[in-house]
Scaffold this motif. Structure first.
Motif, PDB file in Angstrom:
ATOM      1  N   UNK A  70       0.825  -1.213   0.000  1.00 44.44           N
ATOM      2  CA  UNK A  70       0.000   0.000   0.000  1.00 44.44           C
ATOM      3  C   UNK A  70       0.860   1.263   0.000  1.00 44.44           C
ATOM      4  N   UNK A  71       1.990   1.211   0.663  1.00 43.73           N
ATOM      5  CA  UNK A  71       2.885   2.371   0.679  1.00 43.73           C
ATOM      6  C   UNK A  71       3.460   2.621  -0.710  1.00 43.73           C
ATOM      7  N   UNK A  72       3.816   1.563  -1.420  1.00 43.20           N
ATOM      8  CA  UNK A  72       4.306   1.707  -2.791  1.00 43.20           C
ATOM      9  C   UNK A  72       3.260   2.351  -3.696  1.00 43.20           C
ATOM     10  N   UNK A  73       1.996   1.999  -3.485  1.00 48.50           N
ATOM     11  CA  UNK A  73       0.919   2.519  -4.327  1.00 48.50           C
ATOM     12  C   UNK A  73       0.699   4.023  -4.156  1.00 48.50           C
ATOM     13  N   UNK A  74       1.024   4.559  -2.977  1.00 46.77           N
ATOM     14  CA  UNK A  74       0.767   5.992  -2.757  1.00 46.77           C
ATOM     15  C   UNK A  74       2.023   6.854  -2.876  1.00 46.77           C
ATOM     16  N   UNK A  75       3.158   6.238  -3.111  1.00 48.89           N
ATOM     17  CA  UNK A  75       4.368   7.039  -3.298  1.00 48.89           C
ATOM     18  C   UNK A  75       4.424   7.629  -4.704  1.00 48.89           C
ATOM     19  N   UNK A  76       3.875   6.918  -5.667  1.00 49.20           N
ATOM     20  CA  UNK A  76       3.845   7.387  -7.055  1.00 49.20           C
ATOM     21  C   UNK A  76       2.593   6.826  -7.732  1.00 49.20           C
ATOM     22  N   UNK A  77       2.187   7.443  -8.831  1.00 44.97           N
ATOM     23  CA  UNK A  77       1.166   6.841  -9.665  1.00 44.97           C
ATOM     24  C   UNK A  77      -0.261   7.282  -9.424  1.00 44.97           C
ATOM     25  N   UNK A  78      -1.178   6.491  -9.984  1.00 47.45           N
ATOM     26  CA  UNK A  78      -2.588   6.832 -10.056  1.00 47.45           C
ATOM     27  C   UNK A  78      -3.264   6.925  -8.688  1.00 47.45           C
ATOM     28  N   UNK A  79      -2.951   5.990  -7.798  1.00 48.69           N
ATOM     29  CA  UNK A  79      -3.613   5.999  -6.490  1.00 48.69           C
ATOM     30  C   UNK A  79      -3.219   7.227  -5.688  1.00 48.69           C
ATOM     31  N   UNK A  80      -1.967   7.641  -5.800  1.00 46.15           N
ATOM     32  CA  UNK A  80      -1.519   8.861  -5.122  1.00 46.15           C
ATOM     33  C   UNK A  80      -2.275  10.076  -5.658  1.00 46.15           C
ATOM     34  N   UNK A  81      -2.384  10.169  -6.970  1.00 47.37           N
ATOM     35  CA  UNK A  81      -3.072  11.307  -7.590  1.00 47.37           C
ATOM     36  C   UNK A  81      -4.542  11.356  -7.175  1.00 47.37           C
ATOM     37  N   UNK A  82      -5.195  10.186  -7.132  1.00 44.71           N
ATOM     38  CA  UNK A  82      -6.605  10.143  -6.747  1.00 44.71           C
ATOM     39  C   UNK A  82      -6.800  10.538  -5.297  1.00 44.71           C
ATOM     40  N   UNK A  83      -5.895  10.093  -4.428  1.00 43.40           N
ATOM     41  CA  UNK A  83      -6.011  10.432  -3.016  1.00 43.40           C
ATOM     42  C   UNK A  83      -5.892  11.941  -2.804  1.00 43.40           C
ATOM     43  N   UNK A  84      -5.017  12.577  -3.530  1.00 44.69           N
ATOM     44  CA  UNK A  84      -4.854  14.028  -3.411  1.00 44.69           C
ATOM     45  C   UNK A  84      -6.114  14.759  -3.881  1.00 44.69           C
ATOM     46  N   UNK A  85      -6.771  14.239  -4.922  1.00 46.86           N
ATOM     47  CA  UNK A  85      -8.054  14.802  -5.363  1.00 46.86           C
ATOM     48  C   UNK A  85      -9.116  14.629  -4.283  1.00 46.86           C
ATOM     49  N   UNK A  86      -9.141  13.461  -3.658  1.00 53.42           N
ATOM     50  CA  UNK A  86     -10.114  13.195  -2.595  1.00 53.42           C
ATOM     51  C   UNK A  86      -9.905  14.144  -1.412  1.00 53.42           C
ATOM     52  N   UNK A  87      -8.657  14.475  -1.120  1.00 46.94           N
ATOM     53  CA  UNK A  87      -8.359  15.403  -0.028  1.00 46.94           C
ATOM     54  C   UNK A  87      -8.970  16.783  -0.285  1.00 46.94           C
ATOM     55  N   UNK A  88      -8.989  17.208  -1.551  1.00 46.17           N
ATOM     56  CA  UNK A  88      -9.609  18.499  -1.878  1.00 46.17           C
ATOM     57  C   UNK A  88     -11.097  18.485  -1.539  1.00 46.17           C
ATOM     58  N   UNK A  89     -11.763  17.391  -1.887  1.00 42.75           N
ATOM     59  CA  UNK A  89     -13.187  17.251  -1.576  1.00 42.75           C
ATOM     60  C   UNK A  89     -13.418  17.213  -0.068  1.00 42.75           C
ATOM     61  N   UNK A  90     -12.525  16.545   0.647  1.00 41.44           N
ATOM     62  CA  UNK A  90     -12.628  16.454   2.103  1.00 41.44           C
ATOM     63  C   UNK A  90     -12.615  17.835   2.740  1.00 41.44           C
ATOM     64  N   UNK A  91     -11.691  18.686   2.338  1.00 45.21           N
ATOM     65  CA  UNK A  91     -11.573  20.006   2.956  1.00 45.21           C
ATOM     66  C   UNK A  91     -12.823  20.842   2.710  1.00 45.21           C
ATOM     67  N   UNK A  92     -13.418  20.720   1.530  1.00 41.94           N
ATOM     68  CA  UNK A  92     -14.655  21.440   1.235  1.00 41.94           C
ATOM     69  C   UNK A  92     -15.761  20.989   2.184  1.00 41.94           C
ATOM     70  N   UNK A  93     -15.872  19.679   2.404  1.00 39.00           N
ATOM     71  CA  UNK A  93     -16.914  19.144   3.284  1.00 39.00           C
ATOM     72  C   UNK A  93     -16.722  19.557   4.732  1.00 39.00           C
TER      73      UNK A  93
END
Length: 381
Positions: free
Chosen positions: A330-353
Motif C-alpha cells: 500500500x505504501x508503494x501505491x501511494x508514493x507514485x502513480x494513479x492511487x496517489x493522484x486520486x487520493x490528493x483529489x479526494x483530499x480536496x473534496x474532504x476540505x470542502x466538506x
C-alpha cells in the motif's frame, strides 16, 4: 464566569485550549479549572490533573486500571462540587465525561453542561445519543454527518465545523521547510515518510513495531517518527532496533515535509489529509478486542477521511491486515502513480466538506450567548 473543562487526550487538549482562548475574548472574567494537557495548562488558572495520569485506552487496559479510574471519578466529582462552576465543558472522553455530566446534572449546582467534540455514538453504542442529550444542556458537533445522525433520533445539535482547521491555521506561519527541518534534526536529503503511531502508550506499543518493519523495503526514503509530547524518548527506544529519528511535538512540521505517511486511526488521519500527504491507516487493537468491536461497531470505515467522504479514499489496514507485506504494497501505491493522484483529489473534496477555520470561535460564541441568557437563574450557594 467559572469554567470547568475536561479533556482526555492530546487532540482534545489542543482543541480545548483554542476554545479557552476564544472564551477569554468574550468573557473578561473567565476563570478556568481543568483536566487536560500541556496546551490547556498554558491557558488555565488551575490544573487539577494531567491526562497522562488519567487516560486509559482499550478494554483490558481500562479493566487493569479500574481502581485508579474510580478514584479519578471521585476526585473529579468532589472537585466540581467544591469549585461550583457556571459552565462544565466536556471534550470527547465519553466513558469518563458522561458519568461526570450525569453527576453534575443531578446535583444542586446551577451549572450549564456543554459537550464539545462528541463521543462516536454513530460508530457504536448508538443509543448514547439519548444519554448525551439527557445529561447535557447543549451539544456541539464537529463532523458534518453528526448533525443528521442526531436529528434521526429527534435531537438538534449545533454543527460548528472541525477545530483541527483552526489548529492548522494557527501553525501555518511557524511551519518549517525541509531545509530547516533537515538542519535542526540532522536528517538526510532523502524524501520523508512519516510514522504517526499515536499519542498513547497502548497505541504505540501495538502499531510502531509493525510500522518499523517496512523501513528496509524503502532505501530511497528516510522514515521519521512523530513523537508524543507526553512520552519520553526511553519509551520509544523499547521498540526501536534501528536508528530512526524521533521528533517530539512537531507533527505538523513533519507532515509539512512528508511524501507519504503511515498513520494510526483517529484525528491524525484528518491532519495528514489536510497537509495533502497520501497515507495508509493502521489499526491494531488486539485480536480479542478486535473481535469484540467487530460485533458492536456499526460503521463501514474506521478512518475519519473515509467516514466524511463516505467511501474508501484511504486504505485501512486493520488487525491481521496490518502486516509487513500489506504495508509495503500500500505504501508503494501511494508514493507514485494513479492511487496517489486520486487520493490528493479526494483530499480536496474532504476540505470542502469540513468547511473553513473558525470552529473554536463559533463554539465559544454559542456557549457565551447561551450562558449569558441563563445568568438570570438564582445564584449558587
Amino acid at each position: 464566569m467559572k469554567y470547568y473543562i475536561i479533556a482526555g487526550e492530546a487532540s482534545g487538549d489542543m482543541h480545548a485550549a483554542n476554545l479557552m482562548k476564544q472564551l477569554k475574548q468574550r468573557d473578561s472574567d473567565a476563570f478556568f479549572r481543568v483536566w487536560g494537557g500541556d496546551k490547556m495548562q498554558a491557558e488555565t488558572n488551575e490544573m487539577v490533573r494531567h491526562f497522562k495520569d488519567s487516560s486509559f485506552m482499550g478494554i483490558f487496559n481500562v479493566l487493569w486500571n479500574i481502581r485508579t479510574i474510580k478514584k479519578n471519578f471521585t476526585l473529579c466529582e468532589n472537585d466540581i462540587m467544591a469549585f461550583k462552576p457556571d459552565v462544565l465543558i466536556l471534550i470527547d472522553n465519553s466513558g469518563f465525561n458522561l458519568r461526570i455530566a450525569k453527576y453534575v446534572k443531578l446535583s444542586k449546582l446551577h451549572t450549564r453542561i456543554y459537550y464539545y467534540i462528541l463521543p462516536q455514538a454513530w460508530a457504536w453504542k448508538q443509543k448514547r445519543v439519548h444519554t448525551i442529550h439527557q445529561w447535557c444542556h447543549r451539544i456541539f458537533a464537529i463532523l458534518p454527518f453528526e448533525k443528521e445522525f442526531y436529528k434521526s433520533y429527534g435531537y438538534e445539535v449545533d454543527y460548528v465545523g472541525h477545530p483541527i482547521l483552526d489548529a492548522m491555521e494557527q501553525r501555518k506561519p511557524s511551519l518549517v521547510n525541509f531545509k530547516e527541518l533537515k538542519k535542526e534534526f540532522n536528517l538526510s536529503e532523502k524524501p520523508v515518510i512519516a510514522l504517526l503511531p499515536g499519542s498513547r502508550k497502548q497505541e504505540i506499543k501495538t502499531k510502531l513495531p509493525a510500522m518499523l518493519k517496512v523501513i528496509n523495503h524503502f532505501p530511497d526514503y528516510q522514515f521519521v517518527i512523530a513523537g508524543s509530547e507526553t512520552l519520553d524518548l526511553s519509551f520509544y527506544k523499547n521498540y526501536l532496533d534501528t536508528d530512526v529519528p524521533i521528533i517530539f511535538n512537531r507533527t505538523y512540521d513533519i507532515l509539512n515535509n512528508a511524501t507519504a505517511a503511515l498513520v494510526t486511526s483517529g484525528t491524525a488521519t484528518l491532519e495528514t489529509a489536510l497537509f495533502r500527504v497520501p497515507q495508509v491507516v493502521c489499526y491494531k487493537p488486539g485480536y480479542v478486542t478486535y473481535k469484540l468491536l467487530s460485533r458492536i461497531v456499526k460503521i463501514k470505515y474506521i478512518c475519519m477521511v473515509n467516514l466524511i467522504l463516505d467511501r474508501m479514499a484511504v486504505q485501512e489496514l486493520i488487525e491481521g491486515d496490518l502486516n509487513e507485506k500489506r504495508m509495503v504494497k500500500e505504501l508503494n501505491l501511494i508514493l507514485k502513480g494513479e492511487k496517489r493522484a486520486q487520493m490528493l483529489k479526494d483530499y480536496n473534496e474532504l476540505e470542502v466538506k469540513m468547511g473553513g477555520p473558525g470552529a473554536s470561535a463559533r463554539t465559544a460564541e454559542l456557549m457565551w450567548e447561551d450562558v449569558s441568557r441563563k445568568k438570570t437563574v438564582k445564584p449558587q450557594s
